[in-house]
Design a protein around this motif. Structure first.
Motif, PDB file in Angstrom:
ATOM      1  N   TRP A  53      35.420   1.850  37.669  1.00 42.11           N
ATOM      2  CA  TRP A  53      35.146   0.727  38.613  1.00 42.11           C
ATOM      3  C   TRP A  53      35.695  -0.676  37.810  1.00 42.11           C
ATOM      4  O   TRP A  53      36.325  -1.526  38.531  1.00 42.11           O
ATOM      5  CB  TRP A  53      33.807   0.478  39.037  1.00 42.11           C
ATOM      6  CG  TRP A  53      33.483  -0.639  39.905  1.00 42.11           C
ATOM      7  CD1 TRP A  53      33.751  -0.655  41.305  1.00 42.11           C
ATOM      8  CD2 TRP A  53      33.015  -2.050  39.526  1.00 42.11           C
ATOM      9  NE1 TRP A  53      33.398  -2.007  41.834  1.00 42.11           N
ATOM     10  CE2 TRP A  53      32.870  -2.826  40.515  1.00 42.11           C
ATOM     11  CE3 TRP A  53      32.632  -2.627  38.174  1.00 42.11           C
ATOM     12  CZ2 TRP A  53      32.766  -4.197  40.439  1.00 42.11           C
ATOM     13  CZ3 TRP A  53      32.400  -4.131  38.226  1.00 42.11           C
ATOM     14  CH2 TRP A  53      32.404  -4.636  39.189  1.00 42.11           C
ATOM     15  N   SER A  73      38.547  -2.984  38.949  1.00 47.16           N
ATOM     16  CA  SER A  73      38.247  -4.378  39.674  1.00 47.16           C
ATOM     17  C   SER A  73      38.579  -5.525  38.434  1.00 47.16           C
ATOM     18  O   SER A  73      38.095  -6.246  38.426  1.00 47.16           O
ATOM     19  CB  SER A  73      36.651  -4.424  39.861  1.00 47.16           C
ATOM     20  OG  SER A  73      35.995  -3.991  38.794  1.00 47.16           O
ATOM     21  N   ASN A 116      30.190   3.724  42.865  1.00 45.71           N
ATOM     22  CA  ASN A 116      31.298   2.667  42.971  1.00 45.71           C
ATOM     23  C   ASN A 116      30.872   1.520  44.001  1.00 45.71           C
ATOM     24  O   ASN A 116      30.729   0.243  43.985  1.00 45.71           O
ATOM     25  CB  ASN A 116      32.524   3.149  43.546  1.00 45.71           C
ATOM     26  CG  ASN A 116      33.492   1.929  43.746  1.00 45.71           C
ATOM     27  OD1 ASN A 116      33.934   1.412  42.639  1.00 45.71           O
ATOM     28  ND2 ASN A 116      33.993   1.911  44.645  1.00 45.71           N
ATOM     29  N   GLU A 153      29.815  -2.667  44.031  1.00 44.79           N
ATOM     30  CA  GLU A 153      30.584  -3.287  44.785  1.00 44.79           C
ATOM     31  C   GLU A 153      29.336  -4.303  45.511  1.00 44.79           C
ATOM     32  O   GLU A 153      29.458  -5.314  45.549  1.00 44.79           O
ATOM     33  CB  GLU A 153      31.152  -2.460  46.067  1.00 44.79           C
ATOM     34  CG  GLU A 153      32.438  -1.996  45.477  1.00 44.79           C
ATOM     35  CD  GLU A 153      33.696  -3.008  45.188  1.00 44.79           C
ATOM     36  OE1 GLU A 153      34.141  -3.722  46.027  1.00 44.79           O
ATOM     37  OE2 GLU A 153      34.037  -2.912  44.082  1.00 44.79           O
TER      38      GLU A 153
END
Length: 155
Positions: free
Chosen positions: A55, A59, A131, A135
């Motif tokens: 992740w 990101s 994930n 988020e």
């Protein structure tokens, strides 16, 4: 007749109450950094840390991992995690928590719970669920969006 109807409806009511759920206190923008320290939890399956690191790459966060029990720099955004898997014909994440700290203060937390009930939505893609936790923690997704993904079978 009423008793038979109740017996037929009761399992559906019980499974509806037992769907996996996320809860979150997202990290406020002022406490978010592009650099994150993750404290490894030796008792949690490696897929959890692997998912968190993936992740980070996806990101554009620079993540470093420190050993379990380490005391990272308190000024850095630091994530700790713990998870427990359960088994019902196959394994699934039963519950998980990720906590965020900065300046030695908890600045965010996300939890996932999947009760071991008759509802098959407890089974899902572990990586996608982890994930989604991140988020949620970073405010890129809402709880209602995450719950919709569970209901649709996406995660």
């Amino acid at each position: 007749m009423l008793k038979k109807s109740l017996l037929l409806v009761l399992p559906f009511l019980l499974t509806a109450c037992a769907t996996p759920k996320y809860t979150v206190s997202p990290i406020q923008a002022a406490n978010q950094d592009s650099s994150i320290t993750i404290v490894k939890d030796d008792a949690t399956r490696p897929v959890f840390l692997d998912s968190m690191q993936s992740w980070c790459l996806d990101s554009n966060h620079q993540c470093k991992t420190v050993a379990d029990g380490s005391q990272p720099n308190p000024e850095e955004l630091t994530l700790t995690y713990v998870s427990r898997w359960s088994w019902d014909f196959r394994t699934f994440i039963a519950d998980a928590t990720i906590k965020a700290y900065k300046n030695s203060i908890k600045v965010g937390e996300v939890e996932f719970k999947a009760p071991n009930a008759l509802n098959t939505s407890k089974f899902g893609d572990d990586r996608k669920r982890i994930n989604t936790m991140l988020e949620l923690l970073f405010g890129k997704e809402t709880v209602s969006q995450a719950q919709s993904k569970i209901k649709s079978g996406e995660i």
